[in-house]
Design a protein around this motif. Structure first.
Motif, PDB file in Angstrom:
ATOM      1  N   GLY A 272       0.783  -1.235   0.000  1.00 56.33           N
ATOM      2  CA  GLY A 272       0.000   0.000   0.000  1.00 56.33           C
ATOM      3  C   GLY A 272       0.810   1.276   0.000  1.00 56.33           C
ATOM      4  N   ILE A 273       2.015   1.222   0.590  1.00 59.05           N
ATOM      5  CA  ILE A 273       2.887   2.405   0.630  1.00 59.05           C
ATOM      6  C   ILE A 273       4.302   1.933   0.326  1.00 59.05           C
ATOM      7  N   ILE A 274       5.004   2.686  -0.499  1.00 58.80           N
ATOM      8  CA  ILE A 274       6.414   2.370  -0.748  1.00 58.80           C
ATOM      9  C   ILE A 274       7.212   3.657  -0.690  1.00 58.80           C
ATOM     10  N   ARG A 275       8.417   3.556  -0.162  1.00 52.64           N
ATOM     11  CA  ARG A 275       9.326   4.698  -0.180  1.00 52.64           C
ATOM     12  C   ARG A 275      10.746   4.146  -0.140  1.00 52.64           C
ATOM     13  N   GLY A 276      11.636   4.761  -0.919  1.00 57.30           N
ATOM     14  CA  GLY A 276      13.005   4.258  -0.923  1.00 57.30           C
ATOM     15  C   GLY A 276      13.921   5.139  -1.725  1.00 57.30           C
ATOM     16  N   ASP A 290       4.936  -0.797   3.093  1.00 61.10           N
ATOM     17  CA  ASP A 290       3.883  -1.113   4.064  1.00 61.10           C
ATOM     18  C   ASP A 290       2.846  -1.979   3.367  1.00 61.10           C
TER      19      ASP A 290
ATOM     20  N   ILE B 233       1.632   0.819  -7.355  1.00 65.42           N
ATOM     21  CA  ILE B 233       2.979   0.348  -6.996  1.00 65.42           C
ATOM     22  C   ILE B 233       3.349  -0.853  -7.867  1.00 65.42           C
ATOM     23  N   ILE B 274      11.863   5.955  -5.053  1.00 65.51           N
ATOM     24  CA  ILE B 274      10.477   5.536  -5.287  1.00 65.51           C
ATOM     25  C   ILE B 274       9.618   6.049  -4.144  1.00 65.51           C
ATOM     26  N   ARG B 275       8.404   6.431  -4.466  1.00 62.09           N
ATOM     27  CA  ARG B 275       7.437   6.812  -3.439  1.00 62.09           C
ATOM     28  C   ARG B 275       6.050   6.580  -4.012  1.00 62.09           C
ATOM     29  N   GLY B 276       5.152   6.064  -3.172  1.00 63.60           N
ATOM     30  CA  GLY B 276       3.809   5.811  -3.674  1.00 63.60           C
ATOM     31  C   GLY B 276       2.878   5.346  -2.581  1.00 63.60           C
ATOM     32  N   GLY B 277       1.609   5.621  -2.764  1.00 65.22           N
ATOM     33  CA  GLY B 277       0.570   5.138  -1.861  1.00 65.22           C
ATOM     34  C   GLY B 277       0.511   5.906  -0.560  1.00 65.22           C
ATOM     35  N   TRP B 279      -1.617   4.416   2.283  1.00 62.58           N
ATOM     36  CA  TRP B 279      -2.206   3.633   3.367  1.00 62.58           C
ATOM     37  C   TRP B 279      -2.047   2.146   3.038  1.00 62.58           C
ATOM     38  N   ALA B 280      -1.641   1.360   4.041  1.00 64.18           N
ATOM     39  CA  ALA B 280      -1.388  -0.061   3.796  1.00 64.18           C
ATOM     40  C   ALA B 280      -2.631  -0.784   3.274  1.00 64.18           C
ATOM     41  N   SER B 282      -5.217   0.590   1.578  1.00 59.79           N
ATOM     42  CA  SER B 282      -5.867   1.191   0.407  1.00 59.79           C
ATOM     43  C   SER B 282      -5.032   0.854  -0.820  1.00 59.79           C
ATOM     44  N   PRO B 284      -2.986   1.558  -3.715  1.00 59.59           N
ATOM     45  CA  PRO B 284      -2.329   2.844  -4.025  1.00 59.59           C
ATOM     46  C   PRO B 284      -2.777   3.386  -5.371  1.00 59.59           C
TER      47      PRO B 284
END
Lengths: 425, 425
Positions: A272-276, A290, B233, B274-277, B279-280, B282, B284
């Motif tokens: 649901g959430i990615i960051r890196g 996440d 994602i 990388i960034r996205g979404g 909420w775990a 929901s 994305p």
């Protein structure tokens, strides 16, 4: 089944108050009650209920011994002391009728890019019989319904003969600890109704949910050494694929579940959430994802957790980066069991009768592949817990909206249920 | 080749000043001169150079007509008016000798998680012959070397007979616009030396670099509808895999490049951020990936850009989410050509002679699969541009460090080169 004359009085009362109910729901939607930011709404709600003559208990998750309960979920990134709960109680003059808990969550999930919304997500706009906004359907409509079902009884001159707790909680979307806290605080009743947006169906069963955070971090191999698997983002992708395979296995096992055996792929896995990473031209040294995965009511949370750990461990072998840098798994929210509402309870029978009278049709049942708070009351505290309420669309998505006609009808069927369950004088 | 007596005087001067040079480099490292935050370092540097008697031009990227040059790169997420450049000039008394540009970049890339560093990334710590820190090697060591090579001439009583511009620029790690700005500002010379950390080798050629941001956004299909490719994602992962395949194709084409034909896979693709979404639980609705890809000097930037667009477009077909929601590509930084230093220039001959004298060995050449600023001087302004400097390890990684012995030696070889190229009196 309620007396037809009483139902007529309730119908007139709901009708009379419906403009106020719609305004109340709009007001609820205008609070951006995202996780950790629910207090202003709860304070407003507590004042509303006190104004209606309820006895109001306002407390936070720091005020209850959450850690004492094995089903409490870890809370990461949020302060329990800021997570406000409200229990508004109307006590019967004499103990006689059956008691009831009406419970709704007022936490909402993030709205995503605002530009994707037709109406502002926290505007509470009404158009053509729908009320729009994040949380309008999931589940502020249900919260409005339970408050105005109670108001309808009062308007109709009916006083319930059992104690009623009207509860608004947080954390439904992340841990369930808000619901658990009401039980740890000592609130009990003969039945519980949670008016999630089920469009007038009863929820026969819901799957469980586990949240986990994958953290990939380490010293990357230089890009010169290998052309794949040397980068934390690529390695996180590799883990996601391994968990997709694990989900296929879980869905295979789910075929044996008594409730969900007939549902195709009831287990949903969601990164649901990615960051890196920090820089386009630097090999990323970290990536976090996440995730959310489901489980059937017949599966054990601990077993699925072990399965996740095994899947992640096995995936290390095929990946240069992960082989040298073990990923971390953090259980950062839901560790939620599924729940099955056993058939044949008196509470369900009374609700079905009320629904039938109002809708002129049988109350159908549904299976939910998402969790709700009924499990605490029904599974751990032996309280028949009914998940039944209004309806709409767009939960967790864009242009979430609730149908006002359904809101009015379920407000009435809930009022009729309260009258019949508790008895009135 | 410099007079051996002059070389001895320079050697003594470099030796005498080396403690000060090391302290100067530590001071440079202590400025966290990340993109957009270079001004404090540049202001300090400008004062240092003014104190040494240079005529100092301090300006920003907003002061030059960048957009007028076809090789200017787009700047996203950063304000040109905050990007400070410094050109410190020492003019010859009479125009006679050959002129020279010494140029170094003082922008650094992010340090990543500080806990992964043995020494604080902006501490400038010296241990066992190495100086540690982000930018210590790439390329503040080179900046210290060029300043102290000039100081050595002065210390040795030698005055260059040609004009010398000592330039510190920004944006080398993201666009190259800092280097371009010095040329648009009007600075020219008969040769340019950029002391990147090449460990005393000359850079024969470098690849080009393109930055792009992939933005996946849209209304996700409900998870009930499909089990894959319905999530921004997962769709971003699908695009990354498509670009990995495109990179394989590019590396196949690279076999025909005159400089890089013999290098295995000289084209590196890096998904760096990388960034996205939100909420775990929901699905994305958005995901962004900042990427970097290389190209050989014989490839055209526009052709590779078209290839990226085609690869992304083709990848839409296999993906439910992307089929309905076209991804966006933003060129948000580098659109950099590769560069080949043609063999046989007088400037290279003079540098090789100085190097040979100091190191007692031939100056070897290297091919670089990362970009540097020489292309502006060498490819667009017909100025022989030499990339040669000190050395160390950990560029863009953890525990970056520069070797102090190599720093001292290259400071001397650079001083000898300046003396011989410009002539001294």
């Amino acid at each position: 089944m309620p007396d037809p004359a009483i139902l007529d009085r309730l119908r007139a009362a709901v009708e009379k108050n419906f403009e106020a109910e719609t305004a109340f729901l709009s007001e609820l939607v205008r609070f951006p009650s995202l996780r950790g930011r629910e207090a202003p709404l709860q304070d407003w709600f507590a004042r509303q209920m006190a104004g209606r003559g309820y006895s109001v208990d306002r407390y936070t998750l720091a005020d209850v011994p959450l850690e004492s309960h094995e089903k409490a979920a870890p809370m990461v990134d949020v302060d329990p002391a800021g997570s406000v709960q409200v229990v508004a109680t109307k006590r019967a003059k004499e103990a006689g009728g059956r008691s009831l808990i009406l419970q709704g969550h007022i936490d909402v999930v993030p709205e995503g890019p605002t530009s994707m919304w037709t109406h502002p997500p926290y505007g509470g706009v009404v158009r053509d019989g729908w009320l729009y906004g994040r949380g309008a359907n999931d589940m502020k409509a249900g919260v409005a319904a339970m408050v105005f079902a109670m108001d309808a009884l009062k308007e109709a001159g009916l006083t319930p003969k059992g104690d009623i707790h009207v509860q608004t909680v947080t954390e439904e979307e992340s841990t369930g600890n808000g619901a658990l806290s009401t039980l740890l605080r000592g609130y009990r009743a003969d039945a519980c109704l949670i008016p999630e947006p089920t469009s007038g169906t009863i929820t026969r069963a819901h799957t469980g949910t586990i949240w986990f955070r994958l953290r990939v971090r380490g010293v990357p191999v230089h890009v010169a050494v290998a052309d794949s698997g040397t980068n934390a983002i690529l390695s996180a992708m590799h883990l996601i694929q391994a968990l997709q395979k694990f989900t296929v296995e879980l869905n295979e096992k789910a075929k044996a579940d008594p409730s969900f055996g007939g549902v195709k792929n009831p287990i949903k896995f969601n990164p649901g959430i990615i960051r890196g990473g920090d820089w386009a031209s630097s090999t990323p040294s970290w990536c976090e994802v996440d995730c959310r995965i489901g489980l059937t009511p017949s599966m054990e949370v601990a077993d699925v957790q072990k399965g996740i750990e095994r899947a992640v461990e096995a995936a290390r072998e095929g990946d240069t980066f992960l082989a040298n840098n073990p990923p971390e798994i953090t259980w950062h929210g839901f560790v939620a069991d599924g729940y099955v509402l056993e058939e044949g309870s008196e509470a369900e029978r009374v609700l079905a009768a009320a629904h039938g009278q109002v809708f002129g049709a049988d109350m159908e049942e549904r299976l939910s592949t998402a969790v709700n708070d009924t499990r605490y009351y029904g599974r751990y505290y032996a309280t028949p817990a009914l998940c039944y309420g209004p309806g709409g669309e767009g939960n967790h998505g864009f242009d979430e909206r609730t149908n006002l006609e359904l809101l009015k009808k379920t407000t009435l069927s809930m009022a009729a249920f309260i009258a019949d369950w508790c008895g009135v004088e």
